[in-house]
Design an enzyme around this catalytic site. Structure first.
Site, PDB file in Angstrom:
ATOM      1  N   CYS B  15       0.821  -1.216   0.000  1.00 56.02           N
ATOM      2  CA  CYS B  15       0.000   0.000   0.000  1.00 56.02           C
ATOM      3  C   CYS B  15       0.855   1.266   0.000  1.00 56.02           C
ATOM      4  O   CYS B  15       0.550   2.238   0.698  1.00 56.02           O
ATOM      5  CB  CYS B  15      -0.937  -0.011   1.199  1.00 56.02           C
ATOM      6  SG  CYS B  15      -2.069  -1.412   1.186  1.00 56.02           S
ATOM      7  N   ALA B  16       1.940   1.280  -0.740  1.00 48.87           N
ATOM      8  CA  ALA B  16       2.794   2.467  -0.829  1.00 48.87           C
ATOM      9  C   ALA B  16       1.983   3.640  -1.377  1.00 48.87           C
ATOM     10  O   ALA B  16       0.947   3.458  -2.012  1.00 48.87           O
ATOM     11  CB  ALA B  16       3.971   2.178  -1.746  1.00 48.87           C
ATOM     12  N   ALA B  19       1.034   3.669  -4.936  1.00 45.45           N
ATOM     13  CA  ALA B  19      -0.027   2.725  -5.309  1.00 45.45           C
ATOM     14  C   ALA B  19      -1.384   3.415  -5.391  1.00 45.45           C
ATOM     15  O   ALA B  19      -2.297   2.945  -6.091  1.00 45.45           O
ATOM     16  CB  ALA B  19      -0.079   1.567  -4.313  1.00 45.45           C
ATOM     17  N   ARG B  40       0.872  -6.325   4.525  1.00 44.22           N
ATOM     18  CA  ARG B  40       1.220  -7.153   5.672  1.00 44.22           C
ATOM     19  C   ARG B  40       0.176  -6.983   6.769  1.00 44.22           C
ATOM     20  O   ARG B  40       0.026  -7.817   7.643  1.00 44.22           O
ATOM     21  CB  ARG B  40       2.615  -6.775   6.181  1.00 44.22           C
ATOM     22  CG  ARG B  40       3.726  -7.301   5.279  1.00 44.22           C
ATOM     23  CD  ARG B  40       5.067  -6.711   5.674  1.00 44.22           C
ATOM     24  NE  ARG B  40       5.030  -5.256   5.594  1.00 44.22           N
ATOM     25  CZ  ARG B  40       6.015  -4.458   5.967  1.00 44.22           C
ATOM     26  NH1 ARG B  40       7.118  -4.966   6.484  1.00 44.22           N
ATOM     27  NH2 ARG B  40       5.905  -3.155   5.842  1.00 44.22           N
ATOM     28  N   LEU B  80       6.475  -2.329  -3.905  1.00 46.52           N
ATOM     29  CA  LEU B  80       7.240  -2.599  -2.681  1.00 46.52           C
ATOM     30  C   LEU B  80       8.610  -1.923  -2.726  1.00 46.52           C
ATOM     31  O   LEU B  80       9.090  -1.551  -3.796  1.00 46.52           O
ATOM     32  CB  LEU B  80       7.439  -4.113  -2.539  1.00 46.52           C
ATOM     33  CG  LEU B  80       6.158  -4.949  -2.418  1.00 46.52           C
ATOM     34  CD1 LEU B  80       6.505  -6.436  -2.489  1.00 46.52           C
ATOM     35  CD2 LEU B  80       5.422  -4.621  -1.121  1.00 46.52           C
ATOM     36  N   LYS B 103       9.534   1.211 -10.305  1.00 44.62           N
ATOM     37  CA  LYS B 103      10.971   1.437 -10.431  1.00 44.62           C
ATOM     38  C   LYS B 103      11.512   2.025  -9.144  1.00 44.62           C
ATOM     39  O   LYS B 103      10.713   2.624  -8.418  1.00 44.62           O
ATOM     40  CB  LYS B 103      11.326   2.325 -11.622  1.00 44.62           C
ATOM     41  CG  LYS B 103      10.375   3.419 -12.003  1.00 44.62           C
ATOM     42  CD  LYS B 103       9.995   4.417 -10.957  1.00 44.62           C
ATOM     43  CE  LYS B 103      11.137   5.123 -10.244  1.00 44.62           C
ATOM     44  NZ  LYS B 103      10.632   5.923  -9.092  1.00 44.62           N
ATOM     45  N   ASP B 188      15.526   6.080  -7.459  1.00 49.81           N
ATOM     46  CA  ASP B 188      14.198   6.689  -7.404  1.00 49.81           C
ATOM     47  C   ASP B 188      13.978   7.686  -8.541  1.00 49.81           C
ATOM     48  O   ASP B 188      12.923   7.703  -9.158  1.00 49.81           O
ATOM     49  CB  ASP B 188      14.007   7.385  -6.057  1.00 49.81           C
ATOM     50  CG  ASP B 188      12.585   7.900  -5.890  1.00 49.81           C
ATOM     51  OD1 ASP B 188      11.644   7.182  -6.281  1.00 49.81           O
ATOM     52  OD2 ASP B 188      12.415   9.025  -5.381  1.00 49.81           O
TER      53      ASP B 188
END
Lengths: 362, 362
Positions: B15-16, B19, B40, B80, B103, B188
Site C-alpha cells: 500500500c505504498a 499505489a 502485511r 514494494l 521502479k 528513485d
C-alpha cells in the site's frame, strides 16, 4: 568636427564581423563614440567605417598601430583573433588606451596575466566583451538565485551553447585555425557557459574540472565540441557543453535547494528589448503526485538599450571616471575575466590529459 | 459480482503512496480493474481499498501471498521497496501473474535478470512503471528528434530530476534506507533521467559511464544526489543530475545537429491532460547576431487519459492478447527496463570506484 569630449572615444582594431555589432553598440550608447578604425588594409577600414555608419569625423587607418598612436583614441575595442590579443592588448595598454577585449581574451591565463598587468600598470580599464553580463535580466536572475527562501543553496548549474557552424566555417573560419584561435569552440562559446557557471556560483572557482569524454576536434586538433563537469567547494556541481556542430542553443539552468531558474537565450536574447527567464520556487508535487504546485512563471525583463550597448555604456562610465576624476580602475571585470580563463585552461588541460580531473589551485 | 472478464484484473501488492496513483489509473483505464489488494496488515489493505474507491467486489488481504494465490488476479502491480522486488516479482511470475513493477526495478541487473527470466519462463508480461513513456507527448517528441532535416544527428542530451524531499523524508523514507532502497536518489529519480537518455538515443547503450564528482550520501551511505556523463558509440554525450536535495525539477533537453528540443515536466506533466514541449530547427543568428531565426515553438500534446492510465491500458492490452490469443509477451518493455538498470548499475559502479569511467559491455 571633433567628437564630443565628454564621450569616450573608441578606436576599433580589426574589422571582424563581431566588430559590426559592437560598433553599432558604441554608437547607441550615450557616453561613447567611434573616432578611428584600423585594419591591415586601408580599403577595408574605409569600407568598414562607411558600412557601419561611423561619424564622418572618424579616421580610417591601414594599420593597428595608427589607432594606438592616435591621441584622440581613449579606448580600443579588440576583436582580433585570440592569438593576437597578447600583443595588441599589451601594446594598447602601454599606449594608455583602455581595453575592451573580445573573448576568448587570451590563449591561456599566462597571456592574460601579461595583458592585465599591462592594463594595471598603465591605469587603464580592462573589460572583456561578454555582452550578456550587462543585460538587466542578468541582474534580476541573480536576485532570484540569491534569495535564500525562494532559491536557497545552489546545487547544480548546467549551461549549453552551440551553433551549427556549417561547412564554410569549419573549413575557413579563424575560430577553427590552430594558429589563430587555438581554443576553438571552448574559447568561442564554452567561454560563455563557463562564465555563466561562475556567475551562478558568485565567482567562486571550482575545486576540480573534468572534461567530458566526448570532445571532438578538427584535423588540426582544434576543439569543435566539448563539455566538462565542475565541482565546487560546497559540493555544487556544474556541467556545460559547447559545440560548433549542434543547433544554435544557448541556455543556463540553475538548481537550488528551494528553487529553479532557466533561461534559453542567455548569450543573445531572442528579442533585443526584452529578455525572459523562467523560475519556480518551493515546488511540490500536487496531491497524488498529479502535477506540481506552484507552476513555473515567466519573468520578462525589458531593456531600452541592447545588452551590447549597455556593455559599452558601463565600460565608458568606468573610463570616464578614470579620465575625469582620476578614479582607479574597476577590478571586478579583470577579476572575473581571469577566473573564466582559469577554468577555460583547466578544461583544456583535462582534455589534453585524457579527461582526467584537474585541480584548480587559485 | 465478478469483475468484467474482458478486463485485466489487477492485484496490488503493498500500500505504498504511489499505489494510490496507480490504483486510480487502473480504474481509469478502460481495460483493467482491481480485484485484490494485499498488505502485511489486513487493516491497512481494507483502508487502502476504501480510500481508493476500489470496486466493492475487490478483496483485501493481510498478506502478499494471498494476492498471488487468488486465481482471479491476472496481473500484479508491485510498489514494494526495491529490495523486495526480486522475491515478490519472481514469485508473482511463477504463479503466472503478469508483473507491473515499480521502479527502480531491482537492486542490480543480476536481480533483474532473475525477475525477467521468471517472467519469460512463465510467459507473463513484464513492464516497469515508468509512466512518462506512455504519454502521447513522448511519441511526438520522438518524431521530432528522429527527423533528419529538422533535428539531425543526435549530439547531446541533458536530464535533471530533483525534488527537495525534506527532513521527514530524509530521516524516515524507505528511499533513503540501505536495506530497502539501496540505490537512493539514483534509483528513485536518476532512473527517469537514464531512461530519458536511452529513449533519446534509441535505446543504444552508452560506451562509458562516468559519475560526476559530487555525489552526496546520507550517513548510511545511500545516495542523496548524483550525476553522470554517458558517452555513446557515435560520440553523443549525455549528462544527468538527480537529487533529493534540490527543488522539484524534471527536464530533458536534446540537442541535434539541426534542432533542439526541451521538456520541463517530462516525469509528471504539470497539467494532467496536456503536455507541452519546445523545439527549434535550423536556428540561425539573425543579421548582426541580434536575435535568432526562427524562434522556438511550443507544441502542446493533449491526452484524454493521464499517462499512468495509458501505461495501465498498454500493459493490459498486452496481457489481454496473451490471455485471449495466446500471444507471446512484448519484449520491448523488459529490454528497455534492463538497459536502464545496466546504466544505473554503471553509475553506481563509477561512484563506488571513485568516479572512474566504467565501460559498458553488453
Amino acid at each position: 568636427m571633433a567628437a564630443d569630449p565628454q564621450k569616450v572615444r573608441f578606436g576599433i582594431i580589426g574589422c571582424a564581423n563581431i566588430a559590426r555589432k559592437v560598433s553599432r553598440a558604441i554608437l547607441l550608447s550615450p557616453n561613447s563614440t567611434i573616432v578611428a578604425v584600423g585594419s591591415r588594409s586601408l580599403e577595408k577600414a574605409v569600407a568598414f567605417a562607411k558600412d557601419n555608419n561611423f561619424p564622418k569625423s572618424a579616421k580610417s587607418y591601414g594599420s593597428y598601430d595608427a589607432v594606438l598612436d592616435d591621441s584622440e583614441v581613449d579606448a580600443v575595442y579588440l576583436p582580433l583573433p585570440t592569438s593576437l590579443h597578447l600583443r595588441w592588448a599589451v601594446l594598447a595598454a602601454r599606449k594608455k588606451k583602455h581595453v575592451l577585449l573580445e573573448k576568448p581574451v587570451a590563449l591561456n591565463v599566462v597571456e592574460l596575466d601579461e595583458i592585465l598587468a599591462a592594463c594595471e600598470s598603465s591605469g587603464v580599464q580592462y573589460m572583456d566583451a561578454t555582452m550578456w553580463m550587462h543585460h538587466p535580466r542578468t541582474a534580476e536572475m541573480k536576485v532570484f538565485i540569491s534569495d535564500p527562501q525562494r532559491f536557497g543553496q545552489l546545487k547544480a548549474v548546467h549551461s549549453i551553447f552551440s551553433y551549427n557552424s556549417g561547412t564554410d566555417f569549419l573549413n575557413n573560419d579563424i575560430r577553427v585555425k590552430p594558429d589563430l584561435d587555438a581554443l576553438g569552440a571552448l574559447g568561442d562559446i564554452g567561454w560563455y557557459c563557463i562564465r555563466a557557471i561562475l556567475w551562478a556560483s558568485d565567482y567562486q572557482l571550482p575545486k576540480t574540472v573534468t572534461a567530458l569524454r566526448n570532445a571532438e576536434f578538427n584535423k588540426a586538433g582544434v576543439i569543435l565540441s566539448c563539455g566538462a563537469s565542475l565541482l565546487f567547494p560546497e559540493g555544487e556541481l556544474a556541467t556545460f557543453y559547447c559545440s560548433f556542430l549542434g543547433n544554435l542553443t544557448m541556455e543556463i539552468s540553475v538548481l537550488g535547494a528551494n528553487g529553479y531558474m532557466r533561461v534559453h537565450d542567455f548569450v543573445i536574447p531572442f528579442h533585443e528589448n526584452t529578455g525572459p527567464f523562467y523560475m519556480n520556487a518551493n515546488t511540490k508535487f500536487a496531491e497524488l503526485s498529479i502535477g506540481i504546485e506552484p507552476s513555473p512563471t515567466e519573468h520578462l525583463v525589458k531593456t531600452e538599450l541592447p545588452q551590447e550597448a549597455l556593455m559599452i555604456k558601463e565600460f565608458s562610465t568606468l573610463v570616464g571616471k578614470i579620465k575625469e576624476h582620476c578614479s582607479g580602475t574597476e577590478k571586478k571585470w579583470p577579476t572575473i575575466s581571469r577566473k573564466t580563463q582559469v577554468v577555460v585552461d583547466a578544461v583544456k588541460a583535462s582534455i589534453d590529459k585524457g579527461f582526467e580531473a584537474v585541480e584548480i589551485v587559485y
